[in-house]
Each structure stands twice: as structure tokens, then as C-alpha cells.
Design a protein around this motif. Sequence first.
Motif, PDB file in Angstrom:
ATOM      1  N   LEU A  28       0.701  -1.154  -0.056  1.00 40.46           N
ATOM      2  CA  LEU A  28      -0.033  -0.059   0.068  1.00 40.46           C
ATOM      3  C   LEU A  28       1.029   1.357  -0.021  1.00 40.46           C
ATOM      4  CD1 LEU A  28      -2.615  -1.026   2.734  1.00 40.46           C
ATOM      5  CD2 LEU A  28      -2.680  -1.438   0.088  1.00 40.46           C
ATOM      6  N   GLN A  29       0.746   2.190  -0.991  1.00 39.96           N
ATOM      7  CA  GLN A  29       1.549   3.419  -0.960  1.00 39.96           C
ATOM      8  C   GLN A  29       0.510   4.560  -0.796  1.00 39.96           C
ATOM      9  OE1 GLN A  29       3.058   3.982  -4.796  1.00 39.96           O
ATOM     10  NE2 GLN A  29       4.439   5.563  -4.566  1.00 39.96           N
ATOM     11  N   ASP A  86      -1.874  13.913  -0.148  1.00 40.07           N
ATOM     12  CA  ASP A  86      -3.221  14.153  -0.254  1.00 40.07           C
ATOM     13  C   ASP A  86      -4.318  13.113   0.241  1.00 40.07           C
ATOM     14  OD1 ASP A  86      -2.952  12.347  -2.464  1.00 40.07           O
ATOM     15  OD2 ASP A  86      -3.479  13.305  -3.995  1.00 40.07           O
ATOM     16  N   GLY A  87      -3.731  11.861   0.837  1.00 40.49           N
ATOM     17  CA  GLY A  87      -4.579  11.188   1.540  1.00 40.49           C
ATOM     18  C   GLY A  87      -4.964  10.106   0.188  1.00 40.49           C
ATOM     19  N   ASN A  88      -4.467   9.906  -0.940  1.00 39.88           N
ATOM     20  CA  ASN A  88      -4.829   8.794  -1.910  1.00 39.88           C
ATOM     21  C   ASN A  88      -3.858   7.779  -1.384  1.00 39.88           C
ATOM     22  OD1 ASN A  88      -5.983   7.532  -4.165  1.00 39.88           O
ATOM     23  ND2 ASN A  88      -4.004   8.252  -5.419  1.00 39.88           N
ATOM     24  N   VAL A  89      -4.600   6.658  -1.554  1.00 41.15           N
ATOM     25  CA  VAL A  89      -3.781   5.138  -1.335  1.00 41.15           C
ATOM     26  C   VAL A  89      -4.057   4.318  -2.495  1.00 41.15           C
ATOM     27  CG1 VAL A  89      -3.657   3.005   0.066  1.00 41.15           C
ATOM     28  CG2 VAL A  89      -4.347   5.298   1.109  1.00 41.15           C
ATOM     29  N   VAL A  90      -2.858   4.039  -3.206  1.00 43.04           N
ATOM     30  CA  VAL A  90      -2.550   3.199  -4.234  1.00 43.04           C
ATOM     31  C   VAL A  90      -2.329   1.777  -3.686  1.00 43.04           C
ATOM     32  CG1 VAL A  90      -1.492   2.373  -6.425  1.00 43.04           C
ATOM     33  CG2 VAL A  90      -1.671   4.832  -5.638  1.00 43.04           C
ATOM     34  N   ARG A  91      -3.322   0.867  -4.014  1.00 39.04           N
ATOM     35  CA  ARG A  91      -3.080  -0.568  -3.540  1.00 39.04           C
ATOM     36  C   ARG A  91      -2.396  -1.443  -4.811  1.00 39.04           C
ATOM     37  NH1 ARG A  91      -6.435  -1.042   0.855  1.00 39.04           N
ATOM     38  NH2 ARG A  91      -7.917   0.839   1.395  1.00 39.04           N
TER      39      ARG A  91
END
Length: 254
Positions: free
Chosen positions: A147-148, A152-157
Motif C-alpha cells: 500500500l502506497q 493528499d490521502g490517496n492510497v494506491v493498492r
Amino acid sequence: MSPIRTTLRRAGLVAALTTTGVLAAAGAAFAHVTVHPETYAKGATDGVLTFRVPNEEDTASTTKVQVFLPTDHPVLGVLVTPQEGWTAQVTTTKLKTPVKTDDGTITEAVSEITWTGGRIRHGQYQDFNVAFGQLPDNTDQLSFKTLQTYSDGNVVRWIEEEKKGAEEPENPAPVLTLTAEDAETGSDGTSDSASGSAPSSSSSSSSAPAAAADSTSSSDSTARGLGIAGLVVGVLGLAAAGYALARGRGARSE
């Protein structure tokens, strides 16, 4: 507009679009979170895995990275290399099936490593080095779901597993391929082709750019291959345009 000029414009447009597509594909591949080296021998001992995390956002920085280690085929003896500006938190889990080793029976293993406190800005990447004592010998690959999290609160899975015969998923998980040990396998468990990608223990404490330089050979080879493909397409387009030009001149002379 003459037919010759129209042909030249079309040939140039096709070459430009094809080259752009090749470069875009190279950029998309580089944006994935990956593990290096890509292969190790089954049951390899005393090695290092490097998790490379690039920043793919234009207006936000990566502020948190979570790597989940498999517990059905656990990685034993995990140690985290100190990373300047980052704090690592290691989580262990009790194994459903204990692992017997020469040093005794292992009942717990690391299941998650979380790095926080640092920043990976636009156009940059960070290498996170993890040492291990022993890799499993009863599986062909290990998937490290990641998880990255961005500022800005965005999470790339990065958790999708690639399937044979299917297209690469949009957010693939880093995968380490485990191979049968043979004569070409080094003493540290890496194959000859991958041994240059694994950072040594003496370089683990160096800065991120220095560690990154040791493990870029595979990415550079891919980028060079894609660049050459784009150039070949461009040359073919110009050749087609030249043929059309010569043909048009011959028709006018007749």
C-alpha cells in the motif's frame, strides 16, 4: 495538398504516435512498485530484498509505504535496514504452520513492514532494503502486497496478482520468483543474471541514490529495448514516406 505531401504527413504521424505509445508504456511500467532482484533460489539464505517505490503523482508526495509479507510461505529472519528520514515499524504474526529449521522451530514471522516519516516527491523513487535469513523452499513465487499512501490521502493498492495468459493488472503486487537451485546459482541464492541487482550488506547503509544505482540494470535494459523499438518504427515510417515520394516522382515523369 498533393498526394505526396499527404503520404509524408501520414507516415510521420504514425511514427510519432507509435513512438509516443512505446515511451508511455515504459513510463507506466517504471511507476509500479517492484522487488529486486526479481528471482532467488528456493531456500536461499542471508540475502537482501529491495522494494523500489516510485512516486507517480504530480501534485503529492508518498508519505507511507506498507509491505505485507506472506505468512503461508514465510520469510524468516527479517531485518530492516535503517533508512535516513524514514521510521520502520515491523509487525510479526504467529504462524499457522511452524517452520522447522536447523536452528529450531520457528513459530512467528514478520507479516508487515511500514515505513513513515519520509517523503518521495514527484519524479523520485525510494529503495527500501530488507535482509532475510531464509526464503521458503516449498513455493515458486512470493507476492508482496503493498500500500502506497500519498500526502493528499490517496492510497494506491499494489495488491493485484498477475495470471498466466492474462494482461498485466493495473496495480500489480511486487512478485519474487523462486527457482530451483542449480550450478549457476550463487552462494547467496541469487542467479547469475540477478546477482548484480541485489544490494550487498556493505552497501545497505548507504544513501538511497547509491543503493538505487546498484539495482537499475533491469529497468535500464527494458527502457533501452523500448526506445530502440520506437526508433525502428520511426525509421520504417520515413522509409515508407521516401518510397511514396519516389513513386510519385516517377508517375509525374511518365
